[in-house]
Scaffold this motif. Structure first.
Motif, short mmCIF file in Angstrom:
data_model
loop_
_atom_site.label_atom_id
_atom_site.label_comp_id
_atom_site.label_asym_id
_atom_site.label_seq_id
_atom_site.Cartn_x
_atom_site.Cartn_y
_atom_site.Cartn_z
N HIS A 72 19.31 57.57 -18.26
CA HIS A 72 18.55 56.40 -18.70
C HIS A 72 18.61 55.28 -17.65
N GLU A 73 19.77 55.10 -17.06
CA GLU A 73 19.90 54.07 -16.04
C GLU A 73 19.04 54.37 -14.83
N ILE A 74 18.92 55.65 -14.48
CA ILE A 74 18.10 55.99 -13.32
C ILE A 74 16.62 55.86 -13.65
N PRO A 120 15.82 51.61 -14.17
CA PRO A 120 16.82 51.05 -13.26
C PRO A 120 17.08 49.57 -13.51
N VAL A 121 18.30 49.18 -13.30
CA VAL A 121 18.73 47.78 -13.42
C VAL A 121 19.32 47.39 -12.07
N ILE A 122 18.92 46.23 -11.62
CA ILE A 122 19.50 45.73 -10.37
C ILE A 122 21.00 45.55 -10.58
N LYS A 123 21.77 46.20 -9.76
CA LYS A 123 23.21 46.20 -9.93
C LYS A 123 23.78 44.81 -9.63
N LEU A 124 24.56 44.33 -10.60
CA LEU A 124 25.18 43.02 -10.47
C LEU A 124 26.56 43.19 -9.84
N ILE A 125 26.76 42.56 -8.72
CA ILE A 125 28.07 42.62 -8.05
C ILE A 125 28.97 41.50 -8.55
N SER A 126 28.42 40.31 -8.67
CA SER A 126 29.20 39.17 -9.15
C SER A 126 28.28 38.28 -9.97
N GLY A 127 28.70 37.98 -11.21
CA GLY A 127 27.90 37.11 -12.07
C GLY A 127 27.90 35.68 -11.57
N LEU A 150 18.56 43.96 -1.85
CA LEU A 150 17.20 44.03 -2.39
C LEU A 150 16.20 44.23 -1.27
N SER A 151 15.06 44.73 -1.66
CA SER A 151 13.99 44.93 -0.68
C SER A 151 13.31 43.60 -0.39
N PRO A 152 12.54 43.50 0.68
CA PRO A 152 11.84 42.23 0.98
C PRO A 152 10.84 41.82 -0.09
N ALA A 153 10.42 42.78 -0.95
CA ALA A 153 9.43 42.44 -1.98
C ALA A 153 10.08 41.94 -3.27
N ALA A 154 11.39 41.81 -3.31
CA ALA A 154 12.07 41.38 -4.53
C ALA A 154 11.67 39.94 -4.88
N GLU A 155 11.63 39.65 -6.19
CA GLU A 155 11.23 38.33 -6.68
C GLU A 155 12.34 37.70 -7.50
N LEU A 156 12.38 36.31 -7.48
CA LEU A 156 13.36 35.55 -8.23
C LEU A 156 12.65 34.44 -9.00
N HIS A 157 13.01 34.30 -10.27
CA HIS A 157 12.56 33.18 -11.09
C HIS A 157 13.80 32.55 -11.71
N LEU A 158 14.05 31.25 -11.38
CA LEU A 158 15.23 30.53 -11.85
C LEU A 158 14.79 29.58 -12.97
N ILE A 159 15.27 29.82 -14.17
CA ILE A 159 14.85 29.07 -15.37
C ILE A 159 15.99 28.16 -15.79
N PHE A 160 15.64 26.83 -16.00
CA PHE A 160 16.61 25.85 -16.52
C PHE A 160 16.03 25.24 -17.78
N LEU A 220 15.48 38.56 -11.94
CA LEU A 220 15.27 39.30 -10.70
C LEU A 220 14.46 40.54 -10.98
N GLN A 221 13.57 40.87 -10.02
CA GLN A 221 12.77 42.09 -10.12
C GLN A 221 12.56 42.64 -8.71
N ASP A 222 12.84 43.97 -8.59
CA ASP A 222 12.66 44.66 -7.31
C ASP A 222 12.04 46.01 -7.61
N GLY A 223 10.74 46.10 -7.54
CA GLY A 223 10.05 47.31 -7.95
C GLY A 223 10.21 47.51 -9.44
N LYS A 224 10.75 48.71 -9.83
CA LYS A 224 10.99 48.98 -11.24
C LYS A 224 12.27 48.33 -11.72
N ALA A 225 13.16 48.08 -10.85
CA ALA A 225 14.47 47.56 -11.24
C ALA A 225 14.37 46.08 -11.59
N LYS A 226 15.06 45.73 -12.70
CA LYS A 226 15.08 44.35 -13.17
C LYS A 226 16.49 43.98 -13.58
#
Length: 1421
Positions: free
Chosen positions: A982-984, A987-994, A1014-1024, A1065-1071
């Motif tokens: 299921h993880e494969i 996919p979930v972007i692996k968290l190294i440090s919260g 992450l690949s160069p196409a990865a995206e970030l949205h920071l919500i406050f 975070l989103q990188d292709g299918k991985a989120k």
């Protein structure tokens, strides 16, 4: 008397006859002789040679010699008798005989020698004339018929002069031993006896063998046929195996196969072979061969036979020990052999990158003072070309090696000069490249320097029953004083680095030892110069090592002996250094073929047309690798080789290099990559025939497959049947039967039949099986079931296996309800049940078997009528964990599919992977997908669920050995795999440090988290707080995709920043989505910390403390207060304060910023608050330390601890009052440090005789008026809270005696000091008085008894009269001088004395006149 004369005369006549035979002339020929007076005398050699010829010319029998010796003895006895009778006639006769004998010796022998030489020359010419003829066969070849695997010897005798050349042919093709296995053909020529030995004959050796002989006068040939027979008939009578065994004994079989050995240089290795039984004593002639040469026992090599095992053990391997080793064991049916190759790898080099060591060092052309050394270059130069070789020598067995020569890298041949005649030497060689020097090669055998032509100069003549006479050639030559010049000066060898000059000795040579002097001249010049040599040249050859390239030289040689120097020889032809040697080209047409599952076979074309070929080196590497690996370290001379020790299933490429004296040549072209697998061959014979069912006219027969399938799929079987009464076998089928069960029909009921079979594969039809047992064709009607069949073991491990079988074809009266399984251990004849009851399935997991043992299994079917016939036993199964055993791998692939995979690199190309679930058949194709690859297979679960749980097994078909495995898929394992799947798939972007929170130097707040790259196409949205943040100067956002880093930096953290932060975070299918809540206490705490950090940063803009005030107690019990400031400048001011008052005792180092305040002796007055302040125009900072309460107590505890540790060992001291025991300390405090004294484990309390006390630096115990009871051990305990320190002293024995003696001594001294006469006080140092005044000097004295008193003036007693008087009142003594005058000035003293001692008190009296100033006052001014 007359008879005696006649016998004596007869004896003389016989002697004269012998002399006439010696001279080879009769009495009538004496006229041709000349006397010695007419010609020169002959030497002693002439006489010895003549005597030898005379003795050899006599052809008398043994009886005649005995009669002659007996007659001589009889004559001598009679002569002695006649002398006894004083016979004057006998004496006269003897004198006459002596004179005759002397006259005969004076006969001239020069003519005799000439005649002898002439007859010898004529005989030699006649012999040459007779011997110069073409060859012919005296005994021709004879045909032979031999059995297979035997050896045959073809012999013939040939005569011809000169000796002819011999060539052997097989079917008109010349026999080259290099093209066959080592030792296959051995050809010898022993003085015309020609032999050809053919070892280990096979059917292919059946042929016509011809030997061709040829010389200058003709040629001849002889041929013979060799027939090699293989016995195939049915054994019976005298030709049967049973009869042979009864007649000749048991045959010995090999239990194991010799395996290749991979040894290392300078290390031991063992090559062993086991037998099925003990070899009988009559067959113990076990022989070991290496490359066809018989091995013998030596210091390094042992040949042993022990406990049914033959072995060759080498204690220290060298590369010369590499080769094909063969063991040959005699047996009643012909010798049996096995072979294996032993590889000897290079030992690790002493220097990294240094080449391997040379090998096969040999000495050639050994002379009196020089020899030629050759060797073989190493196979591995470690990536750097060999630039030279170092030759080392060792005298005899001394073990001391020294370098004696260096050879260039382009040659493996070098002369060695300067050796000592008669001395023994050993040599070894080291190879050199840029990285360093190799290890030394194996040393040569001991060689002794001697003249090889010495034996040619001597002639040995045999005579008279084995006696010999040795004659030197120098003795037959004319007398030589000054030697003649040498002749035939020539270049024997011309190499790039040297020229080996050779010449012939002078003839005649003479008896004296000769040395040689060489001269050289450049062509075109008439000047000759001597060739320098470190030692005299004694051999007729010399190596010239210092010639210049490109120049031509001529050489001449002079001979010298002790009498003088010869004339120079004729100059040689022009000689130049040779051209650089070229390495041989690589062999062509290198081909590689499959052999076994761990080896391949190589074959190539020989490098022809060059006699310097030493062999070939083979190199290999895995396909795709860059580094070549050496296969053999000893050159092989054949053009085929089997390379063992390869990894099954891997691809390899090979190349070959030619080896010569010039070095190792270039690599050949690489072979095509080859996968290491079993070569395809015809299969071996089937076996294990069993009757499975029987009707009236038919039988169902089953059998076991061949043990060796030949690396290919078994396509089927060809069957034969044989009726007992018929003589011939009848073929059954024309097309191969694909199964191992066959129904034979059209049989006659009641007759007995035998069956046999042959398997076939792609390589052809295999071996014919042995006939089966006789089976009767009789219909089965029993109620019990027939035998199960095809009992086989798989998944064999050290203690477990899986047993499977097929159900019986004959069921009996009812269906089969179960199976009884039995087991038989190796060496036992008893079958025991494997499980208590019947087994319902046709498979059984067997466990708890003993590792290292062999087992057999058999199965019986059970129905309602009972237990049926047993199956054929299974093949023996040996329990062990195979190192290359494969297991099923379970995992999830890149697409998230759950799979089970199995790899078998050793599987044949035609093999198939048969999967089964729960051993009941293939898995359901609707639930799994099977994917086969090259030597691998895997099944993929389509929709994993509980239906897929169970045991999955896989078996590889068509393999000679069992290749199988199983895996039990459990629910727990399946859940883990599904989760991973299921993880494969999702996919979930692996968290190294919260989310992490950092407060920066200026008080900024940094929120950050880390994920995988992450690949160069990865995206970030920071919500406050449900609003997306955009990077701004107050809220900076940093997103590093390469590092997977998300950062948010808030400049002025305030109440407005309270809330929830979410990173999407989103990188292709991985989120992934990570949230941080900064609210309530967490936010308040962070806000305060940020503000404090901001204030601290502002503080640090001016001078500030980087180290606050802290205290430290030194080993000297001083208290130090320290701190440190930074960011100061020249105007910065540092101040110390105590109790808010400035303390000037503090110190400050402006360069280092260190502040220091010392408190030497800490006490209550030092309690209080200490503060250090640093300030300038930029600001002020301070640090405070409160030395009260717990801090003060901690300091005092540390002082007490250090003070207790500083206590010195207890010392014993005698005093006036008694004995004192004490210890010095650096600090002592009564309140914090408690002391206790013990005497003999009893605590002491202060009393009249015992006093205890302490000072700031000492702890003591005073024993007053010591007694013997005070002896013993004293202990001081110092308590500092939890710690107790003990010190002990032994006040007994000599220590007590010494202290008591000192006490008594001091006590007596105190008494004396107390009672002796003393001037206590009163007299000044100087007394000044004016004239006419009265002077009174008063002092107090003491002493018991009262002392005697004497006043002195200028060291003279004072007379008390007139103006002087003395008054004594008790202890006060006064001297009065009235009307003093200048004469009264001087040095006065009072001297008191009693029996305990004396003392003098002095005073200086100065009298001055009226109006004058005293001298003392003037001095003060």
């Amino acid at each position: 008397m007359e008879i005696h004369r006649l016998e004596h005369r007869s004896q003389e006549e016989q002697k004269e006859e012998r002399q006439r035979s010696l001279h080879m002339s009769s009495s009538t020929q004496r006229r041709t002789f000349h006397t010695s007076e007419e010609e020169e005398q002959f030497s002693s050699l002439d006489y010895s040679l003549a005597a030898a010829l005379a003795l050899t010319a006599m052809e008398t029998s043994w009886e005649a010699k005995l009669r002659s010796e007996a007659s001589v003895l009889e004559v001598e006895r009679r002569g002695e008798k006649r002398v006894g009778f004083r016979n004057d006639w006998e004496k006269t006769e003897i004198d006459i005989l002596n004179v005759c004998h002397m006259l005969r010796e004076r006969v001239d022998r020069k003519a005799l020698w000439r005649r002898t030489e002439e007859k010898t020359r004529e005989a030699k010419e006649l012999k040459e004339l007779c011997s110069s003829r073409g060859p012919y066969f005296w005994i021709p070849l004879r045909s032979h018929t031999v059995w297979e695997n035997e050896s045959v010897l073809l012999t013939c005798t040939v005569y011809g002069s000169p000796p002819p050349q011999v060539v052997w042919y097989k079917n008109d093709v010349r026999i080259d031993p290099h093209l066959f296995p080592a030792g296959k053909f051995i050809m010898k020529n022993h003085f015309g006896l020609l032999t050809l030995e053919i070892r280990r004959c096979t059917v292919e050796d059946s042929a016509t063998y011809t030997v061709m002989v040829k010389n200058a006068y003709g040629e001849a040939s002889s041929f013979a046929k060799v027939l090699v027979r293989t016995y195939l008939g049915k054994e019976s009578g005298f030709d049967s195996e049973i009869f042979k065994r009864l007649l000749l004994g048991l045959d010995v079989e090999f239990k194991s196969i010799l395996q290749p050995v991979f040894a290392r240089e300078k290390e031991p290795f063992i090559l062993a072979c086991a037998f099925t039984q003990d070899v009988p004593d009559g067959q113990r002639n076990i022989q070991w061969f290496r490359d066809g040469m018989l091995l013998q026992i030596s210091k390094r090599r042992q040949l042993q036979y022990l406990d049914c095992q033959a072995s060759v053990k080498v204690s220290c391997a060298y590369k010369e020990d590499e080769g094909m080793y063969t063991i040959r064991v005699p047996s009643p049916f012909g010798s049996k052999e096995q072979s294996a190759y032993v590889f000897v790898r290079d030992a690790p080099a002493e220097e990294a990158g240094a080449p391997g060591s040379p090998l096969n060092v040999r000495c050639h052309d050994v002379n009196r003072d020089c020899l030629i050394l050759t060797w073989v270059p190493p196979s591995d130069n470690r990536g750097s070309p060999i630039i030279g070789y170092t030759i080392e020598r060792c005298q005899g067995e001394s073990g001391v090696w020294e370098a004696c020569h260096e050879a260039p890298g382009g040659t493996c041949r070098c002369p060695v000069r300067g050796l000592i005649e008669g001395q023994s030497y050993r040599f070894r060689v080291r190879a050199i490249n840029k990285a360093g020097t190799s290890l030394p090669s194996k040393a040569t055998e001991v060689v002794t320097m001697q003249d090889p032509r010495e034996a040619e100069r001597k002639t040995v003549i045999h005579f008279d029953l084995g006696r010999t006479i040795t004659i030197s050639k120098a003795d037959t030559e004319d007398s030589v004083i000054i030697p003649l010049p040498p002749t035939n000066v020539r270049a024997r060898e011309t190499r790039q680095a040297y020229v080996l000059l050779s010449w012939d000795e002078p003839c005649p040579r003479g008896k004296e030892d000769l040395t040689y002097l060489l001269e050289k001249s450049v062509v075109g010049s008439d000047a000759w110069e001597a060739v320098s040599s470190e030692t005299p040249v004694k051999s007729p050859r010399f190596a010239l090592l210092d010639l210049e390239k490109g120049k031509a030289y001529r050489f001449r040689v002079r001979a010298a002996n002790r009498y003088g120097l010869s004339e120079p020889s004729e100059p040689s032809e022009p000689i130049t250094l040779g051209s650089p040697p070229a390495t041989l080209p690589p062999p062509a047409q290198v081909q590689v073929f499959r052999d076994t599952k761990t080896s391949v076979s190589l074959i190539w074309d020989h490098v022809t047309g060059d006699s310097e070929l030493l062999g070939y080196y083979i190199y290999c590497r895995e396909a795709g690798a860059s580094e070549w690996q050496t296969v053999n370290n000893k050159p092989i001379k054949n053009n085929r080789f089997s390379v063992p020790g390869l990894k099954t299933g891997k691809e390899y490429v090979f190349c070959i290099r030619s080896v010569s004296e010039a070095g190792v040549g270039e690599r050949s072209a690489e072979t095509d990559p080859i996968t290491v697998k079993q070569a395809i061959a015809t299969p071996s014979a089937p076996y294990g025939f069993a009757l499975l069912a029987c009707g009236k006219n038919d039988m169902v027969i089953g059998w076991k497959p061949p043990k060796r399938r030949g690396g290919g799929k078994i396509l089927g079987y060809f069957l034969d049947q044989h009726e007992e009464s018929e003589p011939k076998w009848q073929p059954v089928n024309q097309q191969p039967v694909p199964t191992r069960v066959y129904k034979f029909t059209d049989l006659q009921e009641g007759h007995f039949y035998q069956f046999r079979a042959r398997a076939t594969n792609w390589a052809g039809v295999g071996e014919l099986s042995e006939p089966s047992d006789l089976f009767e064709c009789k219909e089965w009607t029993m109620a019990q079931p027939g035998p199960p069949y095809d009992v086989r073991a798989s998944e064999v491990r050290a203690s477990s296996l899986m047993l499977r079988w097929e159900p019986p074809l004959y069921k009996g009266v009812g269906p089969v309800t179960g199976y009884h399984v039995s087991v038989q251990e190796e060496g036992s004849e008893k079958w025991e049940p494997l499980v208590p009851g019947p087994v319902s399935d046709t498979h059984l997991r067997v466990s708890d078997l003993e590792p290292g043992k062999s087992y057999k299994f058999q199965v019986q079917a059970v129905n309602s009528a009972g237990i049926g016939q047993p199956s054929l036993p299974s093949d023996p199964v040996f329990m062990e964990d195979k190192p290359d055993a494969r297991e099923i791998k379970v995992g999830v692939d890149e697409e998230g599919c759950i799979y089970m995979a199995f790899e078998a690199p050793e599987a044949p190309d035609s093999s198939e992977f048969e999967w089964a679930k729960d051993y009941e058949g293939p898995p359901d194709p609707q639930r799994v997908t099977v994917k086969d690859g090259i030597c691998s297979s895997k099944i993929i679960l389509k929709e994993p669920g509980k239906e897929d749980l169970g045991v999955y097994s896989v078996t590889v078909t068509d393999a000679d050995e069992d290749i199988s495995a199983s895996h039990t898929l459990t629910e727990e394992e399946l859940d883990k795999l599904k989760k991973l799947s299921h993880e494969i798939k999702n996919p979930v972007i692996k968290l190294i440090s919260g989310w992490n929170i950092d407060i920066l130097d200026h008080g900024e707040v940094r929120l950050w988290l880390e994920v995988e790259k992450l690949s160069p196409a990865a995206e970030l949205h920071l919500i406050f707080n449900n609003k997306e943040l955009i990077s701004s100067p107050t809220h900076k956002i940093n997103f590093d995709r390469e590092k997977g880093l998300v950062e948010l930096t808030i400049q002025n953290f305030s109440d407005e920043d309270m809330g929830t932060y979410t990173a999407q975070l989103q990188d292709g299918k991985a989120k992934n989505q990570i949230t941080l809540a900064l609210v309530d206490d967490d936010f308040d705490k962070l806000l305060r910390a940020s503000a404090a950090k901001r204030r601290d940063w502002k503080r640090k803009q001016g001078p500030h403390f980087v180290e606050p005030l802290k205290w430290k107690v030194t080993e000297e019990c001083e208290v130090l207060l320290t701190c440190k400031v930074t960011n100061t400048k020249k105007e910065s001011r540092f101040q110390w304060f105590f109790q808010k008052k400035e303390n000037s005792k503090g110190q400050y180092n402006a360069e280092t910023g260190d502040g220091l305040l010392e408190i030497p002796k800490m006490s209550n007055k030092d309690k209080g608050t200490y503060m250090a302040v640093i300030s300038d125009d930029r600001g002020e900072d301070d640090t405070i330390l409160d030395l009260t309460g717990e801090v003060y107590d901690a300091i005092f505890n540390e002082l007490c601890r250090i003070g207790a540790l500083s206590a010195t060992p207890l010392k014993i001291q005698g005093t006036e009052e008694g004995i004192r025991i004490f210890s010095k300390v650096k600090f002592f405090d009564v309140d914090c440090m408690k002391t206790s004294w013990y005497h003999k484990e009893k605590r002491l309390e202060s009393g009249d005789r015992i006093k205890a006390g302490s000072t700031l630096d000492e702890i003591w115990l005073h024993i007053l008026d010591p007694k013997d009871s005070d002896k013993g051990k004293y202990t001081l305990e110092i308590s500092t809270g939890k710690d107790i320190h003990k010190l002990t002293a032994d006040l007994s024995g000599q220590a007590f005696d010494d202290a008591l003696a000192e006490h008594q001594k001091l006590k007596q001294a105190a008494i004396i000091e107390k009672n002796r006469a003393k001037v206590v006080k009163g007299l000044p140092d100087v007394a000044t008085i004016m004239e006419d005044k009265t002077l009174c000097l008063t002092c107090i004295i003491s002493g018991d008894p009262f002392p005697e008193i004497t006043w002195l003036k200028n060291d003279q007693p004072v007379a008390f009269r007139d103006r002087y008087r003395m008054e004594v009142k008790g202890t006060v003594v006064t001297i009065t001088i009235e009307k003093v005058c200048s004469e009264d000035s001087g040095r006065y003293g009072i001297f008191v004395k009693n029996k305990y001692g004396s003392e003098t008190g002095l005073v200086t009296v100065s009298v001055f006149k009226h109006g004058e100033e005293p001298k003392e006052l003037r001095k003060q001014k």
